[in-house]
Design a protein around this motif. Structure first.
Motif, PDB file in Angstrom:
ATOM      1  N   GLU A 448       0.833  -1.372   0.169  1.00 20.26           N
ATOM      2  CA  GLU A 448      -0.124   0.061   0.045  1.00 20.26           C
ATOM      3  C   GLU A 448       0.722   1.332  -0.150  1.00 20.26           C
ATOM      4  O   GLU A 448       1.856   1.215   0.572  1.00 20.26           O
ATOM      5  CB  GLU A 448      -1.032   0.007   1.221  1.00 20.26           C
ATOM      6  N   THR A 451      -1.045   8.037   1.176  1.00 20.68           N
ATOM      7  CA  THR A 451      -2.486   9.095   1.046  1.00 20.68           C
ATOM      8  C   THR A 451      -1.963   9.918  -0.010  1.00 20.68           C
ATOM      9  O   THR A 451      -0.997  10.740   0.037  1.00 20.68           O
ATOM     10  CB  THR A 451      -3.149   9.498   2.347  1.00 20.68           C
ATOM     11  N   TYR A 482      -5.043  -1.596  -7.170  1.00 21.26           N
ATOM     12  CA  TYR A 482      -6.440  -0.925  -6.385  1.00 21.26           C
ATOM     13  C   TYR A 482      -6.329   0.532  -6.065  1.00 21.26           C
ATOM     14  O   TYR A 482      -5.135   1.113  -5.941  1.00 21.26           O
ATOM     15  CB  TYR A 482      -6.674  -1.771  -5.117  1.00 21.26           C
ATOM     16  N   ASP A 483      -7.328   1.156  -6.139  1.00 18.65           N
ATOM     17  CA  ASP A 483      -7.674   2.608  -5.628  1.00 18.65           C
ATOM     18  C   ASP A 483      -8.494   2.125  -4.217  1.00 18.65           C
ATOM     19  O   ASP A 483      -9.274   1.712  -4.250  1.00 18.65           O
ATOM     20  CB  ASP A 483      -8.561   3.397  -6.569  1.00 18.65           C
ATOM     21  N   VAL A 484      -7.763   2.800  -3.100  1.00 17.56           N
ATOM     22  CA  VAL A 484      -8.095   2.249  -1.945  1.00 17.56           C
ATOM     23  C   VAL A 484      -8.284   3.777  -0.985  1.00 17.56           C
ATOM     24  O   VAL A 484      -7.872   4.317  -0.992  1.00 17.56           O
ATOM     25  CB  VAL A 484      -6.796   1.720  -1.001  1.00 17.56           C
ATOM     26  N   ASP A 485      -9.665   3.357  -0.370  1.00 17.07           N
ATOM     27  CA  ASP A 485     -10.068   4.686   0.206  1.00 17.07           C
ATOM     28  C   ASP A 485      -9.768   4.506   1.918  1.00 17.07           C
ATOM     29  O   ASP A 485      -9.102   3.591   1.945  1.00 17.07           O
ATOM     30  CB  ASP A 485     -11.928   4.746   0.299  1.00 17.07           C
ATOM     31  N   ALA A 486     -10.177   5.271   2.769  1.00 15.77           N
ATOM     32  CA  ALA A 486      -9.823   5.496   4.017  1.00 15.77           C
ATOM     33  C   ALA A 486     -10.076   4.220   4.885  1.00 15.77           C
ATOM     34  O   ALA A 486      -9.597   3.865   5.794  1.00 15.77           O
ATOM     35  CB  ALA A 486     -10.252   6.719   4.809  1.00 15.77           C
ATOM     36  N   GLY A 490     -10.910  -1.279  -1.837  1.00 18.57           N
ATOM     37  CA  GLY A 490     -10.258  -1.142  -2.856  1.00 18.57           C
ATOM     38  C   GLY A 490     -11.061  -1.209  -4.075  1.00 18.57           C
ATOM     39  O   GLY A 490     -11.793  -2.402  -4.129  1.00 18.57           O
ATOM     40  N   THR A 491     -10.992  -0.424  -4.908  1.00 16.26           N
ATOM     41  CA  THR A 491     -11.724  -0.451  -6.148  1.00 16.26           C
ATOM     42  C   THR A 491     -10.684  -0.836  -7.217  1.00 16.26           C
ATOM     43  O   THR A 491      -9.596  -0.522  -7.489  1.00 16.26           O
ATOM     44  CB  THR A 491     -12.467   0.877  -6.533  1.00 16.26           C
ATOM     45  N   VAL A 522      -7.321   8.470  -9.701  1.00 18.51           N
ATOM     46  CA  VAL A 522      -7.425   7.936  -8.348  1.00 18.51           C
ATOM     47  C   VAL A 522      -7.542   9.394  -7.670  1.00 18.51           C
ATOM     48  O   VAL A 522      -6.564  10.252  -7.716  1.00 18.51           O
ATOM     49  CB  VAL A 522      -6.128   7.421  -7.995  1.00 18.51           C
ATOM     50  N   HIS A 526      -7.170   9.038  -1.248  1.00 19.69           N
ATOM     51  CA  HIS A 526      -7.186   7.745  -1.468  1.00 19.69           C
ATOM     52  C   HIS A 526      -5.661   7.395  -1.710  1.00 19.69           C
ATOM     53  O   HIS A 526      -4.517   8.009  -1.715  1.00 19.69           O
ATOM     54  CB  HIS A 526      -7.861   7.316  -2.816  1.00 19.69           C
ATOM     55  N   ARG A 527      -5.393   6.030  -1.793  1.00 19.07           N
ATOM     56  CA  ARG A 527      -4.107   5.571  -2.113  1.00 19.07           C
ATOM     57  C   ARG A 527      -3.982   4.621  -2.851  1.00 19.07           C
ATOM     58  O   ARG A 527      -5.104   3.903  -3.169  1.00 19.07           O
ATOM     59  CB  ARG A 527      -3.544   5.206  -0.826  1.00 19.07           C
TER      60      ARG A 527
END
Length: 567
Positions: A448, A451, A482-486, A490-491, A522, A526-527
């Motif tokens: 990962e 941010t 992935y696009d990962v939120d808080a 993951g999208t 992204v 997000h990260r």
């Protein structure tokens, strides 16, 4: 004594030449005209077009190919028109595939001939998978066009979706009568599509093999080769044989011939196309030196084009292809060649971005160094537990460690829970989601990044460069970006895979994995994350037994994630 085949071909050509040009008749007084399809052979009283069905093209070897023709309004005897030859897709018949677009082109003054490729439906012969026989069939279709229709043979294009697109490109390389091509959902390198990164495409191979069996008569080699590619025990010599067979069926192989003619090429691809990924087409596009244009759309294989092919409706892909034909066959200066050569549709959006060419100076590579997760441990520096995941960082990795996983189970990381349907859903705005902490540590590893303080606009083909130490001669890494939120959800942005079949157990090797090309933003806050596991329903697994894999990290050689993104 003449060779029998040559004599038969000569007689067939003489007979064809003696035939009168295809003709239609006016609607008789009192006769009800419903439409072209309901009244074949009748001149449409509204627009002057006419549709002729149940035609037969006699191919170079006597094989009969089914066909239909749309004719435009004719205002004078001897009038000639530009023409487009539409080649049917795999398992699809000319009876319906291109009717909507053919009618639209005919209304605009084109002759449009559509035919079903050999081996499918009522066309004779056996399925040759865009082999030399199919290329010669395309030339036979051009012969038919010249003899039976009011076509100006100096103004002829070929087009098709999927299978038909590849045959069209191959015909462009081999028959100088083809002036240009619009190839939609096409492929560049067939070896890359069948066995890219030594990874067989199991799901789509099964779909195509079944469709070929149901709707046609495949060359026995087709099923033999599909079975061999999926079998982890297939020898290296057999794989080499299959790839040689595929190479002569690859438009990329014949780019020098296309370039020698400076022939104009229009290409269209879809980002979620797991059958023919956009990577291979981007590679071919880069090598083409003549006039060219590339559209990359959201959707699975053929999804973006089919509405325009089947129906007489506005369609981004076919509307642009129509403009391409107008310029190259009619000489209409509509500005299409002056426009940017590459157009990309953003994922989960209707927005499109335009680039002068590809590669483009507006996209640069951004690098993250990959640092290992290592063992689960308590770290006094952060007063926290470490080892749940590794990191993607802008500074160099200084840690020496190995992240070990095995293939006992699949993980929650996936290209989609439902094969093909999940990726179709992506194009409709339904993302493939995974809660990253749910990825099993023993069978998958995640890395990962920090941010993001600003949006990251991915454009192109991401890559992760790993170092692998396999326990056996076989290994497989499936990578998910992935696009990962808080909250850790993951999208899925894109995915990729690489397989090892004939390696040396215990030997550390470089193991790069290319992701499928993407266009995705992204958002800030997000990260980015990458998950690596060993299985996905899309691809065949290289072993029936247990495999242990270790990803090796140290300060002497960095593992990297490369993200092509807008400046």
């Amino acid at each position: 004594m003449f060779p029998s085949k040559r004599l038969a071909a000569s007689l067939l050509l003489f007979t064809a030449a003696a035939h009168a040009e295809l003709a239609c008749t006016p609607v008789a007084p009192g006769e009800i005209f419903i439409g072209n399809l309901a009244n074949p052979g009748k001149i449409n009283p509204h627009d002057g077009t006419c549709w002729l069905n149940n035609l037969r093209i006699t191919a170079w070897d006597g094989t009969q190919l089914t066909a239909n023709v749309f004719l435009p309004r004719r205002t004078s005897a001897g009038q000639k028109f530009p023409a487009v030859v539409m080649v049917s897709s795999w398992a699809v018949t000319d009876l319906f595939e291109y009717l909507g677009q053919s009618y639209r082109l005919a209304k605009d003054g084109y002759v449009v001939l559509s035919y079903t490729t050999r081996g499918f439906w009522l066309s004779g012969g056996q399925i040759e998978v865009a082999g030399p026989e199919d290329v010669k069939d395309a030339s036979s279709a051009l012969d038919y066009l010249a003899l039976q229709t009011p076509t100006d043979m100096g103004k002829v294009a070929m087009s098709g979706i999927s299978y038909g697109s590849g045959i069209s490109l191959l015909a462009l390389a081999h028959d100088p009568r083809v002036k240009t091509v619009a190839a939609l959902s096409t492929w560049g390198s067939l070896p890359d599509e069948l066995y890219g990164a030594e990874t067989p495409n199991r799901t789509w191979a099964d779909v195509l093999a079944l469709a070929g069996q149901v709707t046609g008569r495949p060359d026995p080699k087709v099923n033999e080769y599909v079975t061999a590619l999926k079998d982890p025990n297939t020898s290296a010599a057999k794989i080499a044989e299959i790839l040689a067979w595929a190479r002569i069926r690859s438009p990329l192989t014949y780019v020098p011939q296309i370039n020698a003619r400076n022939a104009p090429v229009f290409l269209s691809k879809n980002f979620q196309d797991d059958l023919f990924t956009p990577n291979s087409t981007l590679k071919m596009f880069q090598q083409l030196s003549g006039p060219k244009k590339l559209l990359i759309n959201q959707g699975i294989h053929a999804q973006a084009e089919l509405p325009g092919a089947l129906l007489d409706v506005d369609n981004v892909v076919y509307d642009q292809a129509h403009r391409w034909f107008d310029y190259w066959l009619k000489g209409i200066d509509n500005g299409i060649v002056a426009e940017p050569k590459v157009t990309m549709q953003l994922k989960f959006s209707q927005a499109r971005e335009h680039f002068d060419s590809w590669p483009t100076a507006s996209v640069i590579d951004r690098f993250y160094n990959v640092a290992p997760r290592g063992d689960i441990r308590w770290d006094l520096g952060c007063f926290c537990w470490l080892g749940a995941h590794g990191t993607l960082q802008t500074h160099a990795n200084t840690k020496s460690a190995m992240d070990a996983i095995d293939n006992t189970f699949d993980t929650t990381a996936t290209s989609g829970v439902l094969p093909i349907l999940s990726t179709t859903g992506e194009s409709l705005g339904l993302p493939v989601l995974t809660w990253l902490p749910s990825v099993l540590r023993g069978q998958g590893v995640r890395y990962e990044g920090p941010t993001l303080v600003a949006p990251l606009k991915l454009r192109g083909i991401p890559r992760i460069n790993l170092r692998l130490k396999p326990s056996q001669g076989q290994a497989q890494a499936v990578a998910y970006l992935y696009d990962v939120d808080a909250l850790g959800t993951g999208t899925l942005i894109t995915h990729g895979a690489r397989t090892l079949h004939f390696g040396t157990p215990g030997q550390v090797i470089d193991f790069p994995v290319d992701f499928v090309a993407t266009a995705y933003d992204v958002p800030a806050g997000h990260r980015i994350a990458v998950v690596i596991d060993t299985r996905d329903h899309l691809v065949s697994h290289p072993s029936h037994g247990r495999l242990d894999m270790r990803f090796v990290f140290d300060a002497t050689k960095q593992s990297t994630l490369i993200l092509p993104s807008l400046r």
